[in-house]
Scaffold this motif. Structure first.
Motif, short mmCIF file in Angstrom:
data_model
loop_
_atom_site.label_atom_id
_atom_site.label_comp_id
_atom_site.label_asym_id
_atom_site.label_seq_id
_atom_site.Cartn_x
_atom_site.Cartn_y
_atom_site.Cartn_z
N ALA A 220 0.84 -1.20 0.00
CA ALA A 220 0.00 0.00 0.00
C ALA A 220 0.88 1.26 0.00
CB ALA A 220 -0.93 0.00 1.21
N ALA A 221 1.98 1.22 0.75
CA ALA A 221 2.89 2.38 0.78
C ALA A 221 3.56 2.58 -0.58
CB ALA A 221 3.93 2.20 1.88
N LEU A 222 3.88 1.46 -1.26
CA LEU A 222 4.50 1.56 -2.59
C LEU A 222 3.45 1.92 -3.66
CD1 LEU A 222 6.91 -1.54 -2.46
CD2 LEU A 222 7.52 0.87 -2.18
N ALA A 223 2.19 1.57 -3.39
CA ALA A 223 1.12 1.91 -4.34
C ALA A 223 0.90 3.42 -4.40
CB ALA A 223 -0.18 1.21 -3.95
N GLU A 224 1.45 4.16 -3.41
CA GLU A 224 1.37 5.63 -3.42
C GLU A 224 2.49 6.25 -4.25
OE1 GLU A 224 -1.00 7.33 -1.97
OE2 GLU A 224 -1.95 5.68 -0.88
N SER A 225 3.39 5.41 -4.75
CA SER A 225 4.64 5.91 -5.32
C SER A 225 4.43 6.88 -6.48
CB SER A 225 5.47 4.71 -5.82
OG SER A 225 6.74 5.17 -6.24
N GLY A 226 5.33 7.85 -6.54
CA GLY A 226 5.36 8.78 -7.67
C GLY A 226 6.05 8.16 -8.88
N PHE A 227 6.67 6.98 -8.70
CA PHE A 227 7.14 6.21 -9.86
C PHE A 227 5.93 5.36 -10.28
CE2 PHE A 227 9.32 2.27 -11.49
CZ PHE A 227 9.60 2.81 -12.74
N ASP A 228 5.24 5.85 -11.31
CA ASP A 228 3.90 5.37 -11.61
C ASP A 228 3.82 3.85 -11.90
OD1 ASP A 228 1.23 6.22 -11.60
OD2 ASP A 228 1.15 6.21 -13.79
N PRO A 229 4.78 3.29 -12.65
CA PRO A 229 4.67 1.83 -12.91
C PRO A 229 4.69 1.01 -11.62
CG PRO A 229 6.22 2.84 -14.44
CD PRO A 229 5.88 3.90 -13.43
N LEU A 230 5.43 1.45 -10.62
CA LEU A 230 5.45 0.72 -9.34
C LEU A 230 4.09 0.84 -8.65
CD1 LEU A 230 7.00 -0.84 -7.14
CD2 LEU A 230 7.77 1.37 -6.22
N ALA A 231 3.53 2.03 -8.66
CA ALA A 231 2.22 2.24 -8.03
C ALA A 231 1.17 1.36 -8.72
CB ALA A 231 1.83 3.71 -8.14
N ARG A 232 1.21 1.33 -10.05
CA ARG A 232 0.19 0.59 -10.80
C ARG A 232 0.34 -0.93 -10.58
NH1 ARG A 232 1.35 2.68 -16.55
NH2 ARG A 232 -0.31 1.24 -17.15
N THR A 233 1.56 -1.39 -10.42
CA THR A 233 1.79 -2.82 -10.17
C THR A 233 1.29 -3.20 -8.78
OG1 THR A 233 3.85 -2.52 -11.36
CG2 THR A 233 3.56 -4.62 -10.29
N CYS A 234 1.68 -2.40 -7.78
CA CYS A 234 1.36 -2.76 -6.40
C CYS A 234 -0.13 -2.70 -6.14
CB CYS A 234 2.12 -1.85 -5.43
SG CYS A 234 3.88 -2.19 -5.46
N ARG A 235 -0.81 -1.79 -6.82
CA ARG A 235 -2.27 -1.70 -6.62
C ARG A 235 -2.92 -3.02 -6.97
NH1 ARG A 235 -3.75 2.99 -10.03
NH2 ARG A 235 -1.85 4.06 -9.56
N PHE A 236 -2.47 -3.64 -8.06
CA PHE A 236 -3.11 -4.90 -8.43
C PHE A 236 -2.68 -6.04 -7.50
CE2 PHE A 236 -3.96 -8.82 -10.69
CZ PHE A 236 -5.33 -8.65 -10.85
N MET A 237 -1.44 -6.02 -7.04
CA MET A 237 -0.99 -7.07 -6.13
C MET A 237 -1.81 -7.08 -4.83
SD MET A 237 3.05 -6.54 -6.83
CE MET A 237 3.77 -7.52 -5.54
N LEU A 238 -2.20 -5.88 -4.40
CA LEU A 238 -3.01 -5.77 -3.17
C LEU A 238 -4.34 -6.51 -3.30
CD1 LEU A 238 -2.37 -2.07 -2.16
CD2 LEU A 238 -2.08 -4.04 -0.67
N THR A 239 -4.88 -6.53 -4.51
CA THR A 239 -6.15 -7.22 -4.74
C THR A 239 -6.01 -8.69 -4.36
OG1 THR A 239 -6.34 -5.79 -6.67
CG2 THR A 239 -7.95 -7.56 -6.50
N GLU A 240 -4.90 -9.30 -4.78
CA GLU A 240 -4.70 -10.73 -4.49
C GLU A 240 -4.32 -10.96 -3.03
OE1 GLU A 240 -2.96 -12.37 -8.70
OE2 GLU A 240 -1.84 -10.89 -7.60
N GLU A 241 -3.59 -10.01 -2.46
CA GLU A 241 -3.05 -10.18 -1.10
C GLU A 241 -4.17 -10.42 -0.08
OE1 GLU A 241 0.37 -9.93 -1.23
OE2 GLU A 241 0.45 -10.71 0.79
N ALA A 242 -5.35 -9.84 -0.33
CA ALA A 242 -6.45 -9.96 0.64
C ALA A 242 -6.77 -11.42 0.93
CB ALA A 242 -7.67 -9.24 0.10
N HIS A 243 -6.72 -12.26 -0.10
CA HIS A 243 -7.02 -13.68 0.12
C HIS A 243 -5.97 -14.35 1.01
CE1 HIS A 243 -8.34 -17.76 -0.58
NE2 HIS A 243 -7.14 -18.08 -1.01
N HIS A 244 -4.72 -13.94 0.89
CA HIS A 244 -3.66 -14.55 1.70
C HIS A 244 -3.91 -14.28 3.18
CE1 HIS A 244 -0.79 -14.24 -2.01
NE2 HIS A 244 -2.03 -14.54 -2.34
N MET A 245 -4.31 -13.05 3.48
CA MET A 245 -4.58 -12.73 4.89
C MET A 245 -5.84 -13.43 5.38
SD MET A 245 -3.48 -8.80 5.02
CE MET A 245 -4.27 -8.50 3.48
#
Ligand code: BYC
Length: 470
Positions: A220-245
């Motif tokens: 979530a902290a990296l999804a705020e990144s001003g390096f846009d490709p990192l933000a866009r990647t992490c946003r989608f990873m968070l979607t999957e992470e919810a199931h792991h928790m």
């Protein structure tokens, strides 16, 4: 580009439009598959597993469920769509357009963040590779593999960033991600918790509860990144992470529920007598994995964190909930150690950002523990699980090298040595938990030490054949 293509490397990033990058990733792909076969789940590679595959980045309908053999999983590369006009939301560049390329002056810092994130993904697969031999049910076995393939996909996502934006050293780092090994004395994984053994299912559930939750906060902290490709990647990873928790929180909750049921069945109130795990032992594993996961936020006072925030590369959890995004002149009050005493002190906010993120994480963990305690209360048992102090059993940051009780009292080493077996799993606990780890592979059946889940995956019944054994 919302929907994944059906190419050799499935993607939604128009990989075919960049032949050089496509070739580079096609060269990495066989190395990844070799690593997956050598270091991924042992014994289940040729079986059909009922898995969720991400097929798009749409909010609805991104997940497709079907049987698949793990090496054939479509790992895919996903970036969420670019938001037009997005600007830096915090740090020294706030208000300026986000970057689509790596700014030269922050190249090393950014690469370090991507590599550290990327390293955790294969590490967790390595840690969990033996667990398929002892799953408490087919439902749990399937969930383990779901978590594993998604960590593999997250590795792909980070390798995509390394290959696309970091040239030759990015490609070298991508190879290194497959060369380090969890727990290896010579080539360990980067962060502490990812070198710890996850040798049974109680540790697996604690890991997915606490360590994957660190993933949620870091991503979530990296999804705020001003390096846009990192933000866009992490946003989608968070979607999957919810199931792991979900796997972790409900996994522990089911072990807790079973402990309570068996306490009531045994004349002496001892779940161990009936093949269960007692609540004090569950507390010890909670203490272990929670404290290991607290370390993953880094030092309490960190110039690295300040630099990453100033550069606009790593923000806070849900940055838009805050009013102030420059953090110059503001402070964060936290406990610090001065002359052998714990005192409360103001620390410049930018330097305190690891602690700010950790504080949000702790609140989230507490919400999960509250839900476990509700299960215990509903069973009519008088016992409460508690999160230990953030100073307990720390190996990174200012509390490392000092001894604290779970209640947060500073102790001398002799007292710690005498008591630690009561606070953290000891050898006898490990031996006992491992003795319970017998596989149960009959559809709908559960091991003695865990209650069934409230409902099946994708609303399927509990007795569904989540893994085909033949
Ligand atoms: N173990 O300034 P400091 C996930 C090092 S989990 C070993 O205090 P900083 C997942 C640090 O590298 C999320 N070393 O900390 C979950 C530095 O070394 P150098 C993973 C550690 O840099 C489950 C030195 O100590 N993502 O996704 O502000 C399954 C001083 O560092 C540790 C990320 O972590 C440690 N625990 O913060 C699968 C996000 N902590 O440079 C996946 C990316 C610190 O002096 N990483 N060190 O050699 C980061 O944001 C930061 O690197 C950290 C550390 C938060 C990890």
């Amino acid at each position: 580009m919302n929907v994944i293509t059906d190419e050799k490397i499935p993607n939604n990033v128009n990989l075919a439009g960049d032949r050089r990058l496509q070739r580079a990733l096609e060269a990495w792909q066989p190395h990844f598959l070799d690593w997956w076969k050598a270091m991924g789940p042992v014994g289940w590679q040729d079986k059909d597993i009922y898995l969720r595959t991400a097929i798009s980045v749409e909010t609805d309908g991104w997940a497709h469920f079907d049987y698949v053999k793990m090496p054939d999983y479509r790992w895919g590369i996903f970036l969420e769509p670019k938001q037009d006009g997005r600007v830096h939301g915090f740090g020294d560049f706030r208000g300026q357009p986000v970057w689509d390329e790596v700014p030269g002056e922050f190249r090393n810092l950014l690469r370090r963040l991507v590599v550290t994130q990327g390293d955790t993904e294969p590490a967790s697969v390595e840690q969990q590779r033996m667990l398929g031999a002892t799953a408490p049910s087919l439902y749990d076995l399937r969930n383990l593999f779901q978590v594993n393939v998604e960590e593999g996909r997250h590795l792909w996502a980070m390798v995509y960033l390394l290959h696309t934006y970091f040239g030759r050293d990015g490609r070298e780092e991508a190879e290194e991600l497959l060369a380090r090994r969890s727990g290896d004395a010579d080539k360990p994984r980067i962060l502490g918790a990812f070198n710890e053994p996850t040798s049974h299912w109680l540790s697996f559930f604690m890991f997915t509860m606490f360590t994957d939750r660190d993933g949620k906060y870091q991503l979530a902290a990296l999804a705020e990144s001003g390096f846009d490709p990192l933000a866009r990647t992490c946003r989608f990873m968070l979607t999957e992470e919810a199931h792991h928790m979900f796997v972790g929180e409900t996994g522990v909750q089911r072990v807790v529920k079973r402990a309570c049921e068996l306490m009531k069945q045994d004349p002496n109130g001892d779940p161990r007598a009936l093949g269960g795990i007692d609540l004090p032992t569950i507390q010890k594993y909670l203490n272990l994995w929670y404290s290991l996961s607290l370390d993953l936020f880094g030092g309490e006072v960190s110039s690295n964190a300040a630099d990453a925030f100033a550069a606009g590369l790593k923000g806070r959890y849900k940055e838009d909930r805050y009013d102030e995004h420059a953090l110059i002149g503001s402070v964060f009050a936290m406990d610090v150690l001065r002359d052998g005493k714990v005192v409360h002190e103001d620390v410049p906010m930018r330097n305190a950002l690891n602690e700010v993120l950790r504080t949000e994480y702790i609140k989230d963990c507490q919400r999960g523990v509250d839900r476990w305690n509700k299960t215990i209360r509903d069973e009519g048992i008088a016992f409460e699980l508690v999160l230990p102090s953030n100073k307990f059993h720390r190996q990174i940051g200012m509390w490392a090298g000092h001894c604290f009780s779970p209640a947060g009292e500073l102790l001398d080493r002799a007292t710690w040595d005498a008591k630690k077996g009561a606070w953290l799993p000891n050898e006898a606990d490990e031996t006992y938990i491992k003795s319970l780890m017998k596989p149960v592979y009959e559809p709908g059946k559960m091991a003695s030490w865990i209650a069934p889940p409230a409902k099946g995956i994708n609303n399927l019944p509990g007795e569904f054949q989540y893994v085909r054994l033949q």
